[in-house]
Design an enzyme around this catalytic site. Structure first.
Site, mmCIF file in Angstrom:
data_model
loop_
_atom_site.group_PDB
_atom_site.id
_atom_site.type_symbol
_atom_site.label_atom_id
_atom_site.label_comp_id
_atom_site.label_asym_id
_atom_site.label_seq_id
_atom_site.Cartn_x
_atom_site.Cartn_y
_atom_site.Cartn_z
ATOM 1 N N THR A 87 0.883 -1.088 -0.074
ATOM 2 C CA THR A 87 -0.042 0.076 -0.060
ATOM 3 C C THR A 87 1.029 1.336 -0.081
ATOM 4 O OG1 THR A 87 -1.475 -1.209 1.375
ATOM 5 C CG2 THR A 87 -1.897 1.302 1.225
ATOM 6 N N LYS A 162 -7.865 1.404 -3.066
ATOM 7 C CA LYS A 162 -7.597 0.917 -1.789
ATOM 8 C C LYS A 162 -7.730 2.212 -0.729
ATOM 9 C CE LYS A 162 -5.196 -1.322 1.618
ATOM 10 N NZ LYS A 162 -5.472 -2.332 2.386
ATOM 11 N N LYS A 237 -1.720 4.844 8.639
ATOM 12 C CA LYS A 237 -1.188 5.181 7.589
ATOM 13 C C LYS A 237 -2.249 5.134 6.211
ATOM 14 C CE LYS A 237 1.515 2.138 4.240
ATOM 15 N NZ LYS A 237 2.170 0.971 3.710
HETATM 16 P P1 NAD Z 1 6.093 -5.690 7.351
HETATM 17 O O1 NAD Z 1 6.512 -4.771 7.692
HETATM 18 O O2 NAD Z 1 5.790 -7.055 7.998
HETATM 19 O O3 NAD Z 1 7.000 -6.367 5.885
HETATM 20 C C1 NAD Z 1 7.621 -5.431 5.103
HETATM 21 C C2 NAD Z 1 9.040 -6.156 4.861
HETATM 22 O O4 NAD Z 1 9.732 -5.531 4.015
HETATM 23 C C3 NAD Z 1 9.752 -6.371 5.967
HETATM 24 O O5 NAD Z 1 9.921 -7.652 6.187
HETATM 25 C C4 NAD Z 1 10.988 -5.509 5.736
HETATM 26 O O6 NAD Z 1 12.173 -6.023 6.014
HETATM 27 C C5 NAD Z 1 11.101 -5.747 4.027
HETATM 28 N N1 NAD Z 1 11.757 -4.511 3.498
HETATM 29 C C6 NAD Z 1 11.950 -2.977 3.877
HETATM 30 N N2 NAD Z 1 12.712 -2.529 3.204
HETATM 31 C C7 NAD Z 1 13.236 -3.335 2.165
HETATM 32 C C8 NAD Z 1 14.177 -3.192 1.086
HETATM 33 N N3 NAD Z 1 14.550 -2.102 0.651
HETATM 34 N N4 NAD Z 1 14.335 -4.441 0.504
HETATM 35 C C9 NAD Z 1 13.829 -5.598 0.927
HETATM 36 N N5 NAD Z 1 13.104 -5.876 1.792
HETATM 37 C C10 NAD Z 1 12.755 -4.793 2.621
HETATM 38 O O7 NAD Z 1 4.676 -5.301 6.581
HETATM 39 P P2 NAD Z 1 3.578 -5.916 6.274
HETATM 40 O O8 NAD Z 1 2.438 -5.803 7.209
HETATM 41 O O9 NAD Z 1 3.903 -7.161 5.428
HETATM 42 O O10 NAD Z 1 2.909 -4.981 5.081
HETATM 43 C C11 NAD Z 1 3.470 -4.765 3.735
HETATM 44 C C12 NAD Z 1 2.642 -3.873 3.051
HETATM 45 O O11 NAD Z 1 1.246 -4.349 2.932
HETATM 46 C C13 NAD Z 1 2.472 -2.486 3.458
HETATM 47 O O12 NAD Z 1 2.643 -1.568 2.327
HETATM 48 C C14 NAD Z 1 1.045 -2.359 4.125
HETATM 49 O O13 NAD Z 1 0.465 -1.219 4.365
HETATM 50 C C15 NAD Z 1 0.385 -3.348 3.099
HETATM 51 N N6 NAD Z 1 -0.769 -3.932 3.969
HETATM 52 C C16 NAD Z 1 -0.675 -4.770 5.033
HETATM 53 C C17 NAD Z 1 -1.671 -5.475 5.938
HETATM 54 C C18 NAD Z 1 -1.516 -6.004 7.137
HETATM 55 O O14 NAD Z 1 -2.533 -6.415 7.749
HETATM 56 N N7 NAD Z 1 -0.223 -6.214 7.748
HETATM 57 C C19 NAD Z 1 -2.945 -5.538 5.070
HETATM 58 C C20 NAD Z 1 -2.940 -4.737 3.913
HETATM 59 C C21 NAD Z 1 -1.721 -4.243 3.212
#
Ligand code: NAD
Length: 291
Positions: A87, A162, A237
């Site tokens: 997102t 979204k 966010k």
């Molecule tokens: P998270 O923080 O668990 O995962 C993000 C991952 O990206 C981490 O493991 C981090 O180490 C990695 N990362 C960061 N910078 C990086 C880079 N330069 N290279 C490689 N890896 C890198 O977050 P999440 O909950 O998995 O969410 C991911 C996305 O999904 C976000 O944009 C969030 O808004 C969206 N989202 C999350 C949810 C939820 O319920 N968690 C629901 C819908 C959407």
């Protein structure tokens, strides 16, 4: 299919695992998260992306997406798909898509709804923006990771869908919670309140499917001490992204702005961090008009 997967956190990890289970070969890269079983570890994002038919990214925000895109686009083979499921702000999504298109790639912004549970179960909903050809390339993967994918139009339109959806969700949750808190003070039983509203014109997903009152309605995070679920931090966010987009597009969104401000207060100045976004109800419960 050969898939590169970058960002294997709470969402990306189980999504990649489902692709492996379906028989795809997945090469992954993350700065910190462990590789899910069956995913081959790459030593950089570029290495995960080269030779991939499709690269999927699942990253925290637009700035990180832009940086990763900068690195992987030159490494990717012409005609490959670039599916960003993070997102992010509409502007970053569109900037990355145009850069990818210039390099001969097929970009799709495809943020998801369904949370960590949906990622693990393979029941996410994808909201996709991009060309028909790019969407069709990603479609078989959406079918594995989710139960529904809606093609919303050109680049950035997945992110637009979204944040509009989640702006409604944030506003509605606040409305549902403040109505419960008012009902309490008026001496109305919560079950009676639910029975009436869930079958009347005040009904909504937040009331009917995700009721913020413990012990009332279907099972929800309220029944589990407001453990997320969907964290208030993530709602904040998304509400911020909605207001950033509203400013850029000169759209009047007073309720969205109020919801953003209230979640900001809840998460950053009160005790909302780490709680489900429905924990607005105990917040309102404790307060009077002067607070
Ligand atoms: P998270 O923080 O668990 O995962 C993000 C991952 O990206 C981490 O493991 C981090 O180490 C990695 N990362 C960061 N910078 C990086 C880079 N330069 N290279 C490689 N890896 C890198 O977050 P999440 O909950 O998995 O969410 C991911 C996305 O999904 C976000 O944009 C969030 O808004 C969206 N989202 C999350 C949810 C939820 O319920 N968690 C629901 C819908 C959407």
């Amino acid at each position: 299919m050969q898939i590169g997967f970058i960002g294997l956190g709470n969402m990306g990890g189980p999504m990649a695992a489902n692709l492996v289970q379906a028989g795809h070969h997945v090469t992954g890269f993350d700065l910190a998260a462990p590789m899910p079983q069956g995913v081959t570890a790459a030593s950089s994002a570029a290495e995960a992306a080269e030779r991939a038919d499709v690269v999927i990214t699942m990253l925290p925000n637009g700035a990180i997406l832009r940086a990763v895109a900068q690195e992987i686009i030159p490494a990717m083979a012409e005609g490959a798909g670039f599916v960003d499921c993070s997102t992010v702000d509409v502007e970053s999504a569109r900037a990355v898509a145009s850069q990818a298109e210039e390099a001969g790639l097929l970009p799709v912004d495809a943020p998801v709804s369904g949370g960590v549970g949906g990622a693990a179960a393979g029941t996410l909903t994808f909201m996709a923006g991009g060309s028909e050809q790019a969407f069709n390339k990603a479609q078989p993967l959406f079918e594995i990771m989710g139960q529904k994918a809606v093609h919303c139009g050109g680049a950035g339109n997945g992110q637009a869908a979204k944040i509009c959806n989640n702006m409604i969700l944030g506003i509605t949750m606040i409305g549902t919670c403040e109505a419960f808190a008012l009902a309490d003070k008026l001496g109305l039983d919560r079950q009676a309140m639910f029975d009436v509203v869930s079958t009347s014109s005040g009904y909504s997903w937040t009331m009917n499917a995700y009721c913020p009152a413990p012990g009332v309605g279907p099972q929800s995070p309220a029944d589990n001490g407001y453990q997320p679920g969907f964290a208030a931090d993530l709602m904040l966010k998304d509400l911020r992204l909605s207001q950033q987009a509203a400013e850029a597009a000169d759209a009047d969104t007073p309720m969205g702005a109020a919801a953003r401000d209230l979640y900001a207060r809840f998460v950053e100045a009160e005790d909302g961090a780490g709680k489900d976004f429905s924990a607005m109800l105990p917040r309102f419960e404790k307060r009077g008009r002067g607070a």
